[in-house]
Design a protein around this motif. Structure first.
Motif, mmCIF file in Angstrom:
data_model
loop_
_atom_site.group_PDB
_atom_site.id
_atom_site.type_symbol
_atom_site.label_atom_id
_atom_site.label_comp_id
_atom_site.label_asym_id
_atom_site.label_seq_id
_atom_site.Cartn_x
_atom_site.Cartn_y
_atom_site.Cartn_z
ATOM 1 N N ARG A 160 0.890 -1.115 0.181
ATOM 2 C CA ARG A 160 -0.236 0.206 -0.126
ATOM 3 C C ARG A 160 0.881 1.335 -0.093
ATOM 4 N N PHE A 161 0.346 2.374 -0.381
ATOM 5 C CA PHE A 161 1.198 3.616 -0.289
ATOM 6 C C PHE A 161 0.801 4.199 1.104
ATOM 7 N N VAL A 162 1.919 4.786 1.529
ATOM 8 C CA VAL A 162 2.100 5.693 2.864
ATOM 9 C C VAL A 162 2.371 6.887 2.414
ATOM 10 N N PRO A 163 1.886 7.878 3.247
ATOM 11 C CA PRO A 163 1.965 9.516 3.023
ATOM 12 C C PRO A 163 3.403 9.872 3.677
ATOM 13 N N SER A 164 4.175 9.441 4.262
ATOM 14 C CA SER A 164 5.521 9.918 4.912
ATOM 15 C C SER A 164 6.602 9.010 5.284
ATOM 16 N N CYS A 165 7.528 9.263 5.419
ATOM 17 C CA CYS A 165 8.778 8.630 6.151
ATOM 18 C C CYS A 165 9.838 9.324 6.632
ATOM 19 N N ASN A 166 10.341 9.055 7.672
ATOM 20 C CA ASN A 166 11.320 9.833 8.443
ATOM 21 C C ASN A 166 10.884 11.220 8.672
ATOM 22 N N LYS A 167 9.489 11.445 8.913
ATOM 23 C CA LYS A 167 8.862 12.624 9.171
ATOM 24 C C LYS A 167 8.644 13.551 8.031
ATOM 25 N N GLU A 168 8.863 12.940 6.675
ATOM 26 C CA GLU A 168 8.884 13.684 5.519
ATOM 27 C C GLU A 168 7.674 13.481 4.715
ATOM 28 N N GLU A 169 6.677 14.247 4.451
ATOM 29 C CA GLU A 169 5.575 14.013 3.884
ATOM 30 C C GLU A 169 5.867 14.064 2.320
ATOM 31 N N MET A 170 5.196 12.898 1.512
ATOM 32 C CA MET A 170 5.530 13.180 0.204
ATOM 33 C C MET A 170 4.067 12.670 -0.746
ATOM 34 N N PRO A 171 4.234 12.997 -1.805
ATOM 35 C CA PRO A 171 2.969 13.065 -2.668
ATOM 36 C C PRO A 171 2.741 11.275 -2.888
ATOM 37 N N GLU A 172 1.393 10.766 -2.687
ATOM 38 C CA GLU A 172 1.186 9.704 -3.010
ATOM 39 C C GLU A 172 1.695 8.905 -4.214
ATOM 40 N N GLY A 173 2.268 7.897 -3.961
ATOM 41 C CA GLY A 173 2.987 7.107 -5.133
ATOM 42 C C GLY A 173 4.612 7.186 -5.032
ATOM 43 N N ASN A 174 5.144 7.884 -3.926
ATOM 44 C CA ASN A 174 6.532 7.891 -3.620
ATOM 45 C C ASN A 174 7.045 6.952 -2.644
ATOM 46 N N LEU A 175 6.121 6.403 -1.916
ATOM 47 C CA LEU A 175 6.377 5.938 -0.692
ATOM 48 C C LEU A 175 5.532 4.565 -0.782
ATOM 49 N N ILE A 176 6.143 3.300 -0.418
ATOM 50 C CA ILE A 176 5.489 1.935 -0.419
ATOM 51 C C ILE A 176 5.686 1.193 0.587
ATOM 52 N N ARG A 177 4.698 0.630 1.253
ATOM 53 C CA ARG A 177 4.732 -0.451 2.607
ATOM 54 C C ARG A 177 4.507 -1.525 2.055
ATOM 55 N N HIS A 178 5.270 -2.473 2.403
ATOM 56 C CA HIS A 178 4.982 -4.137 2.028
ATOM 57 C C HIS A 178 4.906 -4.657 3.203
ATOM 58 N N SER A 179 4.073 -5.779 3.429
ATOM 59 C CA SER A 179 3.980 -6.756 4.587
ATOM 60 C C SER A 179 3.857 -7.943 3.978
ATOM 61 N N ARG A 180 4.173 -8.974 5.024
ATOM 62 C CA ARG A 180 4.128 -10.453 4.578
ATOM 63 C C ARG A 180 3.701 -11.162 5.915
ATOM 64 N N GLY A 181 2.427 -11.823 5.878
ATOM 65 C CA GLY A 181 2.367 -12.563 6.992
ATOM 66 C C GLY A 181 1.845 -11.881 8.333
ATOM 67 N N GLY A 182 1.376 -10.789 7.913
ATOM 68 C CA GLY A 182 0.970 -9.532 9.000
ATOM 69 C C GLY A 182 2.242 -8.974 9.586
ATOM 70 N N MET A 183 3.572 -9.096 8.886
ATOM 71 C CA MET A 183 4.639 -8.172 9.307
ATOM 72 C C MET A 183 4.869 -7.243 8.279
ATOM 73 N N GLU A 184 5.168 -5.901 8.766
ATOM 74 C CA GLU A 184 5.430 -4.648 8.122
ATOM 75 C C GLU A 184 6.910 -4.732 7.864
ATOM 76 N N PHE A 185 7.441 -3.975 6.667
ATOM 77 C CA PHE A 185 8.717 -3.707 6.445
ATOM 78 C C PHE A 185 9.010 -2.589 6.228
ATOM 79 N N PRO A 186 10.250 -1.868 6.520
ATOM 80 C CA PRO A 186 10.658 -0.574 6.526
ATOM 81 C C PRO A 186 9.982 -0.069 5.091
ATOM 82 N N THR A 187 9.811 1.284 4.995
ATOM 83 C CA THR A 187 9.342 1.816 3.968
ATOM 84 C C THR A 187 10.204 2.006 2.454
#
Length: 334
Positions: free
Chosen positions: A145-172
């Motif tokens: 899924r897309f997320v809106p920010s990383c390291n407290k920096e807001e970015m437009p949708e489509g620049n940051l993606i969060r992956h997860s597997r088996g209920g575990m989320e990975f760094p952006t």
């Protein structure tokens, strides 16, 4: 020489090929600036005969080129330049490409030793799907899924993606473009590309010490990397119904007898490492007094106490994916 004579002279130069010879020494920006002189210069210098060869030269080695069939060539040239620098990827684009994925050296030798790319073979391939799932022949299914920010920096949708597997989320993961307009998605431990990744040592731009990979490292994503390794929630993390029954804070007794509140994941971590003998089974009025229904501290003006000296647990707090999270098997796919 009056204005009319100049116009006649320029048209003769164009007809004889002399103008083409002069323009061969000028760059696209020079030509565009010269076209602004007057209407005659614009007529000559914005003609498709001038810009069609420039477009072909620009697009020749590019990986993804958007078509501008109904545009004049000079507009198509500059629109494609802007398009090639766009880093916000759409869902349609994400799902249209195959993604070749590999681990970065920052993940540690334990992970790179099992990675096909590091063994001189073709990188693993991942697919994104419009239902926000991913698939990989070697790694299995996951979610995105897309997320809106990383390291407290807001970015437009489509620049940051969060992956997860088996209920575990990975760094952006962060999106980027190569000099050949290919798409890249990377976090501190892995990188994926919308084209076959060149074999190790053949493309400096895509090496771990190259200009793309060094933009996203453990150092630039330290907070998320450590949260992942310690089992703490990442920013924007989605929670399941099961998570709602687990308090965010846990009351534990340290070896020196002090009783402190720490995040539940850290309490479990300390218990597994033998730093504490057991988690307190505090129930009823005592825990109700310390924690509200959402698991937040009710101690006025205080923050949860976090133990920094975790003894032998420090062995995986160096920025490499924690073995406790199966990162050897999961981090590349995610």
């Amino acid at each position: 020489m009056d204005c009319c004579s100049v116009q006649v002279f320029l048209r003769k130069c164009a007809a004889s090929g002399l103008l083409d010879n002069v323009l061969s020494f000028a760059g696209p920006r020079d030509i565009l600036q010269a076209a602004a002189v007057d209407s005659v210069w614009a007529e000559l210098l914005l003609h498709d005969d001038v810009w069609a060869p420039l477009c072909q030269s620009l697009w020749r080695d590019k990986i993804h080129v958007k078509e501008y069939s109904e545009e004049r060539c000079f507009r198509a040239y500059w629109k494609s330049v802007v398009e090639g620098r766009r880093t916000a990827i759409s869902t349609a684009e994400l799902c249209a490409f195959r993604w070749w994925s590999r681990m970065k050296s920052g993940a540690g030798e334990a992970w790179t030793s099992e990675d096909p790319w590091w063994q001189g073979r073709e990188a693993d391939i991942r697919y994104y799907h419009s239902d926000f799932t991913t698939s990989s022949a070697r790694r299995g299914p996951g979610c995105w899924r897309f997320v809106p920010s990383c390291n407290k920096e807001e970015m437009p949708e489509g620049n940051l993606i969060r992956h997860s597997r088996g209920g575990m989320e990975f760094p952006t993961h962060h999106t980027a473009r190569t000099s050949k307009w290919g798409w890249v998605i990377q976090n501190c431990w892995s990188i994926s590309a919308s084209f076959p990744l060149p074999f190790k040592g053949t493309d400096p731009e895509l090496e771990d010490d190259g200009p793309i990979c060094t933009r996203v490292t453990v150092e630039t994503c330290w907070a998320e990397a450590q949260c992942f390794n310690m089992g703490l929630p990442l920013p924007h993390q989605e929670h399941s119904e099961e998570d709602a029954d687990v308090p965010a804070l846990q009351l534990v007794t340290l070896p020196d007898g002090r009783r402190v509140l720490v995040p539940h994941a850290i309490a479990r971590f300390l218990l597994e490492r033998g730093v504490i003998d057991s988690e307190d089974e505090s129930e009823g009025a005592e825990m109700d007094h310390l924690l509200d229904g959402a698991g937040h501290s009710r101690l006025s003006g205080s923050e949860p106490t976090v133990v920094s000296d975790v003894g032998e647990g420090e062995d995986h707090l160096d920025g490499n994916p924690s073995p406790e999270h199966n990162a050897a098997q999961d981090a590349q796919d995610e």
